[in-house]
Design a protein around this motif. Structure first.
Motif, PDB file in Angstrom:
ATOM      1  N   LEU A 181      25.334  39.480  35.601  1.00  0.00           N
ATOM      2  CA  LEU A 181      24.111  38.657  36.039  1.00  0.00           C
ATOM      3  C   LEU A 181      22.901  39.404  35.923  1.00  0.00           C
ATOM      4  N   PRO A 182      22.299  39.530  34.716  1.00  0.00           N
ATOM      5  CA  PRO A 182      21.084  40.469  34.592  1.00  0.00           C
ATOM      6  C   PRO A 182      19.806  39.688  35.017  1.00  0.00           C
ATOM      7  N   GLN A 183      19.767  38.505  35.260  1.00  0.00           N
ATOM      8  CA  GLN A 183      18.665  37.748  35.693  1.00  0.00           C
ATOM      9  C   GLN A 183      18.500  37.438  37.177  1.00  0.00           C
ATOM     10  N   SER A 184      19.568  37.758  37.774  1.00  0.00           N
ATOM     11  CA  SER A 184      19.456  37.675  39.373  1.00  0.00           C
ATOM     12  C   SER A 184      20.249  38.757  40.195  1.00  0.00           C
TER      13      SER A 184
ATOM     14  N   ASP B 148      14.588  39.569  45.078  1.00  0.00           N
ATOM     15  CA  ASP B 148      13.962  38.516  44.086  1.00  0.00           C
ATOM     16  C   ASP B 148      14.690  37.282  44.068  1.00  0.00           C
ATOM     17  N   HIS B 149      15.902  37.261  44.466  1.00  0.00           N
ATOM     18  CA  HIS B 149      16.788  35.949  44.110  1.00  0.00           C
ATOM     19  C   HIS B 149      17.550  35.826  45.269  1.00  0.00           C
TER      20      HIS B 149
ATOM     21  N   HIS C 108      24.709  43.902  37.197  1.00  0.00           N
ATOM     22  CA  HIS C 108      23.519  43.802  36.455  1.00  0.00           C
ATOM     23  C   HIS C 108      23.956  43.450  35.171  1.00  0.00           C
ATOM     24  N   HIS C 109      25.029  43.782  34.584  1.00  0.00           N
ATOM     25  CA  HIS C 109      25.485  43.475  33.216  1.00  0.00           C
ATOM     26  C   HIS C 109      25.949  42.068  33.388  1.00  0.00           C
TER      27      HIS C 109
ATOM     28  N   GLN D 174      21.136  37.387  45.348  1.00  0.00           N
ATOM     29  CA  GLN D 174      21.522  38.674  45.841  1.00  0.00           C
ATOM     30  C   GLN D 174      22.387  39.012  47.221  1.00  0.00           C
TER      31      GLN D 174
END
Length: 559
Positions: free
Chosen positions: A345-348, A216-217, A342-343, A220
């Motif tokens: 960069l939770p948004q991307s 989604d980003h 994920h911790h 990633q």
């Protein structure tokens, strides 16, 4: 082609029997269809032992398969694929038919009694033995015999994992080490035939069931690229650790080889008691990890535990593959990495499971240096196409970094430790064992890079070689210019044609004076002209010339 279908059918049937044996022995030793799905549970056959039955299972299993392998087929020990690669590269594709039977029983006993290995190595060796036996019975030429061996390997992979494309590329990339229309056609026929049999027995479902993943980003892709580099280090590290433990087992054991798996099974039992998730292949644990079912600390414990349990299983003389363990290690590494980013960069960062899937393919690519097989087999094992772009990115980077770190793979390292070089002559063979420096001819007069094409054409016609080395003004080697390249350039339109020899110089595959002749023949056959320069291995300067005639004279003299 008809024989390829027969071999595929045999490999498919062999995979059905092999998987049935694994299930039966796992049920017999643990009381469960797959003990890794219920780690720490009691054995219903011996409930009074509680979870401590795992101390006895590897010991009893070793008492059964140790004498079997030692007496009937010593090549059935270990993970199998290197033996098939050696048979194709240096033994004309000849594999004893006993291997198919012994490997089936030994590997099923190893996995069923708790050995932490995979089933792809055994089924490759089983299918290849079937192909070799059929080829020799029908008196096939050596080239066709090797192809039938590859067909057996492709069929075994295809039927066992419901991955027909992966079977084809595994056979061509790892077993044959070549791509051709004939090889592709034959292995496809064998793979499809075996897959039909496998799907009839096991169903047409993906091997692993994963949720949908999406990128989604764009950030990633950078995260997946870093994972590919880390996975390469893990893949190479797994290869080294595997043989480090095997060396330690060789050093520690002083008894008869047939007893080694049983005594070593006690050590394996201690590992299984501390970490029962290591029992057998471990796909239920891998599945749970991709679903985010474990904390980071336990994932790291599983990663280290799998490396130890697999290495110990192989080191004590067990029989099983290293493909599934590399997937397991990759899934744990990817899950740890995915949870961490994920911790941060939770948004991307995206879903953790996507990193686990990519980690699986990247660690296998780092260990095997087989990127095409890694991409295809991960796609077919999971049926997950949405992650294909980051998967390809990570696998290619993992392969590139792995090749920088190590010349050998998890498969070829086993052979090189025995003194076997797949690119060189067979051990003890007189033909091709000479060094290039002993058979090369004097170097033809090199052309300066500033030579005009007209002058180059005249000098090439006088040389008799059809190709000449080219040096720049500083005396540095640029490559080789061929008569064909000059003729094609002169035939082009004047305004488009190169004018100097240096513009047409292309470096062929490097051949050095200290290289075995058998190894240099691959580069000689693929080169244009009638020969190639021989380079000094320290400075890279041309010091001689290897022609087809000089190579043939050396081979004839050795014969």
């Amino acid at each position: 082609m008809a024989l390829a279908v027969v071999v595929g059918a045999g490999a498919g049937a062999g995979s059905v029997v092999f998987r049935w044996c694994i299930k039966a022995f796992t049920q017999l030793f643990s009381g469960h269809a797959d003990y890794a799905a219920s780690p720490g549970a009691d054995n219903p056959h011996a409930p009074w032992l509680g979870p401590y039955f795992v101390l006895l299972a590897p010991l009893i299993g070793g008492l059964l398969y140790g004498p079997l392998v030692n007496r009937f087929a010593k090549e059935a020990r270990g993970h199998g694929v290197p033996e098939v690669m050696l048979a194709v590269a240096q033994r004309g594709g000849r594999i004893s038919p006993k291997v198919a039977v012994v490997k089936t029983l030994a590997s099923a006993l190893t996995i069923g009694s708790g050995g932490s290995v995979g089933r792809e190595g055994p089924i490759v060796q089983i299918g290849s033995a079937l192909g070799s036996t059929l080829g020799r019975v029908t008196k096939m030429t050596e080239g066709r015999l090797k192809l039938l061996v590859a067909c057996g390997a492709a069929g075994g992979i295809a039927a066992t994992f419901n991955a027909p494309l992966a079977g084809v590329f595994f056979a061509m990339e790892l077993i044959l080490d070549t791509f051709s229309a004939e090889a592709f056609g034959a292995t496809v026929l064998a793979s499809v035939t075996a897959s039909v049999i496998g799907r009839a027995a096991f169903g047409d479902v993906a091997f692993l069931h994963l949720p949908d993943f999406h990128v989604d980003h764009l950030a990633q892709y950078g995260l997946f690229a870093v994972l590919g580099v880390v996975a390469a280090v893990a893949g190479v590290g797994f290869s080294r650790f595997l043989y480090l433990i095997e060396d330690a087992c060789d050093w520690a054991w002083r008894g008869p080889e047939w007893l080694r798996p049983a005594v070593g099974g006690l050590a394996l039992g201690l590992v299984l008691l501390a970490l029962p998730e290591m029992y057998g292949v471990g796909y239920p644990v891998l599945q749970k990890a991709t679903e985010g079912g474990y904390a980071i600390g336990f994932l790291l414990l599983l990663l280290v535990g799998k490396m130890l349990a697999t290495s110990l299983t192989i080191g004590i003389g067990g029989s099983g593959g290293v493909f599934a363990p590399s997937l397991f290690i990759g899934a744990m590494l990817g899950s740890v990495y995915g949870t961490g980013v994920h911790h941060l960069l939770p948004q991307s960062a995206g879903a953790v499971g996507a990193y686990a899937l990519v980690g699986m393919g990247a660690v296998f690519a780092g260990a095997s240096q087989a990127p095409i097989t890694a991409v295809v087999i991960l796609f077919e094992l999971t049926g997950e196409y949405s992650i294909i772009l980051p998967l390809m990115l990570a696998i290619v980077l993992a392969t590139a970094v792995s090749r920088l770190l190590s010349h050998d793979t998890v498969y070829t390292l086993k052979l090189r430790r025995r003194g076997v070089d797949l690119e060189g002559p067979a051990r003890g063979a007189p033909i091709g064992a000479q060094h290039v420096g002993a058979v090369m001819e004097p170097l033809p007069s090199p052309l300066p890079a500033s030579t005009t094409l007209a002058d180059a054409a005249e000098l090439l016609s006088l040389s008799g070689h059809g190709a000449l080395p080219v040096l720049d003004d500083g005396g540095h080697y640029l490559g080789v210019i061929t008569a064909q390249a000059v003729a094609e350039a002169l035939a082009e339109q004047p305004e488009d044609a190169p004018t100097l020899a240096g513009q047409l110089a292309e470096p062929p595959a490097p051949i050095t004076a200290d290289q075995p002749l058998a190894q240099a023949l691959h580069a000689l056959l693929s080169a244009a002209g009638t020969g190639v320069p021989v380079l000094d291995h320290k400075q890279g300067k041309p010091v001689g010339w290897l022609s087809h005639q000089s190579a043939l004279r050396a081979v004839h003299a050795a014969a």
